[in-house]
Design a protein around this motif. Structure first.
Motif, PDB file in Angstrom:
ATOM      1  N   VAL A 186      -7.947   1.662   0.687  1.00 33.27           N
ATOM      2  CA  VAL A 186      -7.732   2.185  -0.096  1.00 33.27           C
ATOM      3  C   VAL A 186      -6.696   0.972  -0.618  1.00 33.27           C
ATOM      4  O   VAL A 186      -6.804   0.461  -1.951  1.00 33.27           O
ATOM      5  CB  VAL A 186      -7.232   3.189  -1.081  1.00 33.27           C
ATOM      6  CG1 VAL A 186      -7.260   3.094  -2.305  1.00 33.27           C
ATOM      7  CG2 VAL A 186      -8.622   4.631  -0.305  1.00 33.27           C
ATOM      8  N   GLN A 187      -5.810   0.532  -0.384  1.00 21.45           N
ATOM      9  CA  GLN A 187      -5.041  -0.314  -0.824  1.00 21.45           C
ATOM     10  C   GLN A 187      -5.173  -1.541  -0.517  1.00 21.45           C
ATOM     11  O   GLN A 187      -4.850  -2.772  -1.385  1.00 21.45           O
ATOM     12  CB  GLN A 187      -3.464  -0.028   0.109  1.00 21.45           C
ATOM     13  CG  GLN A 187      -3.038   1.765  -0.420  1.00 21.45           C
ATOM     14  CD  GLN A 187      -1.640   1.507   1.046  1.00 21.45           C
ATOM     15  OE1 GLN A 187      -1.350   0.785   1.785  1.00 21.45           O
ATOM     16  NE2 GLN A 187      -1.435   3.213   0.990  1.00 21.45           N
ATOM     17  N   HIS A 188      -6.098  -2.040   0.705  1.00 21.01           N
ATOM     18  CA  HIS A 188      -6.125  -3.917   1.130  1.00 21.01           C
ATOM     19  C   HIS A 188      -7.041  -3.938   0.808  1.00 21.01           C
ATOM     20  O   HIS A 188      -7.627  -4.931   0.501  1.00 21.01           O
ATOM     21  CB  HIS A 188      -5.267  -3.970   2.205  1.00 21.01           C
ATOM     22  CG  HIS A 188      -4.052  -3.417   2.933  1.00 21.01           C
ATOM     23  ND1 HIS A 188      -3.343  -3.653   1.991  1.00 21.01           N
ATOM     24  CD2 HIS A 188      -3.444  -2.478   3.518  1.00 21.01           C
ATOM     25  CE1 HIS A 188      -1.586  -3.434   2.507  1.00 21.01           C
ATOM     26  NE2 HIS A 188      -2.056  -2.431   3.481  1.00 21.01           N
ATOM     27  N   GLY A 189      -8.791  -2.723   0.819  1.00 21.26           N
ATOM     28  CA  GLY A 189      -9.400  -3.872   0.860  1.00 21.26           C
ATOM     29  C   GLY A 189     -10.088  -3.017  -0.205  1.00 21.26           C
ATOM     30  O   GLY A 189     -11.636  -3.775  -1.091  1.00 21.26           O
ATOM     31  N   LEU A 190      -9.959  -2.239  -1.366  1.00 16.51           N
ATOM     32  CA  LEU A 190     -10.290  -2.249  -2.402  1.00 16.51           C
ATOM     33  C   LEU A 190     -10.414  -2.559  -3.798  1.00 16.51           C
ATOM     34  O   LEU A 190     -10.545  -2.597  -5.302  1.00 16.51           O
ATOM     35  CB  LEU A 190     -10.603  -0.744  -2.937  1.00 16.51           C
ATOM     36  CG  LEU A 190     -11.284   0.149  -1.760  1.00 16.51           C
ATOM     37  CD1 LEU A 190     -11.442   1.750  -2.264  1.00 16.51           C
ATOM     38  CD2 LEU A 190     -13.318  -0.343  -1.340  1.00 16.51           C
ATOM     39  N   GLY A 191      -9.111  -3.775  -3.507  1.00 20.05           N
ATOM     40  CA  GLY A 191      -8.242  -4.381  -5.207  1.00 20.05           C
ATOM     41  C   GLY A 191      -8.023  -3.170  -5.852  1.00 20.05           C
ATOM     42  O   GLY A 191      -6.850  -2.712  -5.574  1.00 20.05           O
ATOM     43  N   LYS A 192      -8.825  -2.656  -7.564  1.00 18.92           N
ATOM     44  CA  LYS A 192      -8.341  -1.824  -8.391  1.00 18.92           C
ATOM     45  C   LYS A 192      -9.577  -0.540  -8.338  1.00 18.92           C
ATOM     46  O   LYS A 192     -10.413  -1.024  -8.563  1.00 18.92           O
ATOM     47  CB  LYS A 192      -8.178  -2.642  -9.823  1.00 18.92           C
ATOM     48  CG  LYS A 192      -7.075  -3.241  -9.075  1.00 18.92           C
ATOM     49  CD  LYS A 192      -6.699  -3.552 -11.325  1.00 18.92           C
ATOM     50  CE  LYS A 192      -5.212  -4.776 -10.326  1.00 18.92           C
ATOM     51  NZ  LYS A 192      -5.200  -5.414 -12.121  1.00 18.92           N
ATOM     52  N   PRO A 193      -9.334   0.058  -7.175  1.00 15.89           N
ATOM     53  CA  PRO A 193     -10.775   0.987  -7.071  1.00 15.89           C
ATOM     54  C   PRO A 193     -10.668   2.382  -8.104  1.00 15.89           C
ATOM     55  O   PRO A 193      -9.773   2.189  -8.905  1.00 15.89           O
ATOM     56  CB  PRO A 193     -10.428   1.439  -5.423  1.00 15.89           C
ATOM     57  CG  PRO A 193      -8.829   1.482  -6.008  1.00 15.89           C
ATOM     58  CD  PRO A 193      -8.431   0.558  -5.940  1.00 15.89           C
ATOM     59  N   GLU A 194     -11.974   2.432  -8.687  1.00 14.28           N
ATOM     60  CA  GLU A 194     -12.316   3.339  -9.079  1.00 14.28           C
ATOM     61  C   GLU A 194     -11.278   5.023  -8.414  1.00 14.28           C
ATOM     62  O   GLU A 194     -11.862   4.887  -8.027  1.00 14.28           O
ATOM     63  CB  GLU A 194     -13.371   4.083  -9.339  1.00 14.28           C
ATOM     64  CG  GLU A 194     -14.128   2.439 -10.212  1.00 14.28           C
ATOM     65  CD  GLU A 194     -16.298   2.874 -10.231  1.00 14.28           C
ATOM     66  OE1 GLU A 194     -16.190   3.402 -10.086  1.00 14.28           O
ATOM     67  OE2 GLU A 194     -16.161   1.454 -11.224  1.00 14.28           O
ATOM     68  N   GLU A 195     -10.987   5.609  -9.349  1.00 11.43           N
ATOM     69  CA  GLU A 195     -10.688   7.160  -8.967  1.00 11.43           C
ATOM     70  C   GLU A 195     -11.453   7.863  -8.174  1.00 11.43           C
ATOM     71  O   GLU A 195     -11.553   8.697  -7.692  1.00 11.43           O
ATOM     72  CB  GLU A 195     -10.232   7.624 -10.219  1.00 11.43           C
ATOM     73  CG  GLU A 195      -9.592   9.486 -10.190  1.00 11.43           C
ATOM     74  CD  GLU A 195      -8.656  10.092 -10.461  1.00 11.43           C
ATOM     75  OE1 GLU A 195      -9.076  10.850 -10.503  1.00 11.43           O
ATOM     76  OE2 GLU A 195      -9.395   9.003 -12.641  1.00 11.43           O
ATOM     77  N   LYS A 196     -12.932   7.994  -8.733  1.00  9.11           N
ATOM     78  CA  LYS A 196     -13.937   8.514  -7.798  1.00  9.11           C
ATOM     79  C   LYS A 196     -14.343   7.705  -6.715  1.00  9.11           C
ATOM     80  O   LYS A 196     -14.426   8.653  -5.761  1.00  9.11           O
ATOM     81  CB  LYS A 196     -15.157   7.795  -8.508  1.00  9.11           C
ATOM     82  CG  LYS A 196     -16.744   9.002  -8.543  1.00  9.11           C
ATOM     83  CD  LYS A 196     -18.062   8.499  -9.655  1.00  9.11           C
ATOM     84  CE  LYS A 196     -19.420   8.594  -8.307  1.00  9.11           C
ATOM     85  NZ  LYS A 196     -20.295   8.587  -9.655  1.00  9.11           N
TER      86      LYS A 196
END
Length: 625
Positions: free
Chosen positions: A396-406
């Motif tokens: 979540v922290q490093h691989g997704l940039g700004k991830p959606e809450e979903k």
């Protein structure tokens, strides 16, 4: 399979279930095999062979404790089922229970003394349990029954090499290599054939230095660079320009078998003290087999470390290493490495920065499988959930940039590798080796806490049909090593300065600060993993030795289930690691008076004398002291 499925759709009976289970077992689909074997024995509980395979299917998922219960249930039905007795013994060996493993291997051989695989496995247990001389009769018996058995031929040579009988070791290795050329007319070498080639060369090298002072030779410097590189990577021996080690000199005798009473009084005293210290390095965790030979070696190493470091702290400017240079933290670790290396000649323990520069620049990977397909690694099973949950957070922290809450919620809900791969697949994260991802940890520097050092890598690759690989890796590159060496240099210098300030016995007010420095040093060593293997036991031995050098001693054992290198990797920082370790080490004033002990390096000044000590062992200590 289609016919079996059709038959079972019409009527579920034990035999077709067992047949379908066996097909799944051969295809390494152990989860499905377990379901069908279990369904079969539930319908007909009097099937000892099917019960045995149910245990094997469970065993191959890394669930050793559950498998043992099934094997025991099988033997209640058919007590003389040798294959099951052997499986039970092997399961106990995998758990690290030496005594029960030996008991059941011996039971299997009592029923069938000519069972080749039981002889091979008991011999291997004895060898890895630290008893190479006792293992030899099993390998010889195995070869008498099956002369071309590669495993027994190799292990026979390895056992001879471990005790310093290099002539017999080389003869056994050469025989394996020759018979492989005769019976295998192709370029594909067996694993044992490959290992025998390296062991033969290493045996020649060691024999030539049996009586040499340590300053006259160095494995890391003397052995051919490509030879070392391929050996530590377990690659086939392919080096067309390689110059073989000279043959054995008739002027150098092999190590002779001697008794405890034939050793000097100093040697006897040190062996008995070393045998008391060494077991502190043992992990009480599934998968770690205890070895008295390792215990004795690392106990002597800890005392050796303590004696050298205490002398260094008395005169830090003038005290020199064995090679006549300035004494550094690396020389401290070299003492432990020297002792660990001679325990087992199969395991090359070398500094990775002494490998060929092209390979070192590219990096060496210390690889720990956590899950491979349906198999969970029992050594790290108790850490699996912690590492898996940490991996999810890092994705979540490093691989997704700004991830959606979903997406965050979806990752939070997954509870196995296959599910996590499905989620990751949606965001198109990939690795150089296929679908999946790699995330890496960072650890704070000691010298500058704002500096971030490369930690470990958590990698999950494969497809979502059960063929997954979840691993913990440490990539040791030159750049990364240089960063860690800065920290280790700084901590060693700080420790030296602290010891200069201390006058007389260490005060309680000084103890925490000094032990924090000691444990911080091994923390960075664990995270660096600078050796080809053995970094963990070497680091903890150094910690024990440094504690002895300050007039204290470790009295507590490593807690059940704890693995020190994993603890260091997951601690997050050196302060947490030091605090946790101090808690169970239970450091107390020492009852071991270093000044009254003989000097380890003078008592065992050569490879020959070190091997004599390990071969004799400490079994006679209670009778003599």
């Amino acid at each position: 399979m289609a016919d079996l499925n059709k038959a079972l759709s019409l009527k579920i009976t034990p035999r077709p279930l067992a047949h379908r289970a066996m097909i799944a077992f051969k295809e390494e689909n152990y989860v499905q095999a377990t379901k069908d074997f279990f369904a079969s024995v539930r319908l007909n509980p009097t099937q000892p062979e099917t019960f045995h395979f149910l245990g094997l299917a469970i065993y191959h998922q890394g669930k050793i404790g559950e498998a043992i219960k099934v094997f025991e249930q099988t033997l209640r039905q058919k007590p003389e089922l040798v294959e099951c007795i052997r499986s039970l013994a092997h399961a106990y060996r995998e758990l690290g229970d030496y005594d029960l493993a030996l008991k059941h291997f011996t039971s299997a051989l009592t029923i069938n003394p000519n069972h080749v695989q039981s002889l091979q496995l008991r011999g291997s247990l004895l060898y890895h349990g630290g008893k190479p001389a006792e293992a030899l009769p099993d390998f010889k018996a195995c070869l008498a029954l099956e002369p071309h058995n590669d495993v027994c031929q190799y292990m026979k040579g390895l056992s001879y090499a471990a005790v310093g009988q290099y002539f017999e070791a080389i003869k056994s290795n050469t025989k394996l290599m020759v018979q492989h050329q005769i019976h295998h007319h192709h370029a594909i070498f067996s694993n044992e054939h490959t290992k025998a080639m390296y062991l033969r060369e290493y045996s020649r090298y060691l024999h030539s230095h049996l009586d040499s002072p340590f300053q006259d030779y160095s494995i890391g410097l003397d052995l051919d660079p490509i030879f070392k590189d391929r050996w530590v990577k377990s690659l086939p021996f392919q080096h067309f320009n390689y110059v073989e080690q000279p043959g054995l000199s008739p002027d150098i005798e092999d190590v002779e078998a001697i008794s405890f009473e034939e050793l000097s009084d100093d040697a006897q005293k040190l062996i008995c003290k070393g045998a008391m210290v060494g077991p502190l390095t043992q992990y009480d965790a599934d998968g770690f087999l205890p070895s008295k030979r390792v215990h004795l070696a690392m106990g002597l190493a800890a005392i050796d470390v303590a004696q050298h470091v205490k002398q260094f702290w008395k005169m830090p400017r003038s005290f020199k290493s064995v090679y006549g240079k300035r004494f550094t933290w690396r020389d401290v670790f070299n003492i432990a490495i020297r002792w660990r290396t001679i325990v087992d000649p199969e395991q090359p323990i070398m500094w990775l920065d002494m490998m060929p520069q092209t390979s070192f620049q590219a990096g060496y990977n210390t690889h720990m499988n956590l899950q491979r397909g349906q198999l969970f690694n029992m050594r790290f099973a108790k850490y699996f959930d912690v590492i898996f949950n940490l991996t999810k957070k890092m994705v979540v922290q490093h691989g997704l940039g700004k991830p959606e809450e979903k997406l965050i919620n979806a990752i939070d809900k997954v509870d196995n590798c296959e599910q996590l791969l499905k989620v990751v697949k949606k965001i198109k994260m990939t690795t150089p080796i296929g679908p999946g991802f790699m995330v890496s940890t960072k650890i704070a520097g000691y010298k500058d806490s704002n500096k971030r050092l490369e930690g470990s890598i958590f990698a999950l690759t494969g497809d979502v049909s059960g063929n997954v690989l979840f691993s913990l890796d440490t990539a040791t590159t030159k750049k990364r090593t240089d960063q860690y060496y800065v920290e280790l240099d700084y901590i060693w210098q700080s420790l030296t300065e602290e010891m200069k300030k201390a006058h007389g016995p260490i005060k309680e007010s000084e103890l925490e600060r000094i032990t924090n420095l000691i444990l911080s040093m091994v923390y960075y060593f664990y995270n660096l993993m600078p050796l080809s293997r053995g970094s963990s036991v070497v680091a903890y031995t150094v910690a024990i030795g440094l504690v002895l050098a300050i007039g204290k001693e470790v009295t507590g054992k490593i807690p059940k289930g704890k693995v020190m290198d994993i603890e260091a990797i997951l601690a997050g920082n050196h302060e947490t690691f030091a605090s946790l370790s101090r808690g169970w080490m239970n450091i107390q004033p020492t009852s071991l008076n270093l000044s009254s002990l003989p000097t380890v390096s003078k008592t065992f000044p050569s490879l020959r004398t070190m091997l004599e000590a390990l071969n004799v062992g400490a079994d006679s200590c209670q009778m003599c002291f």
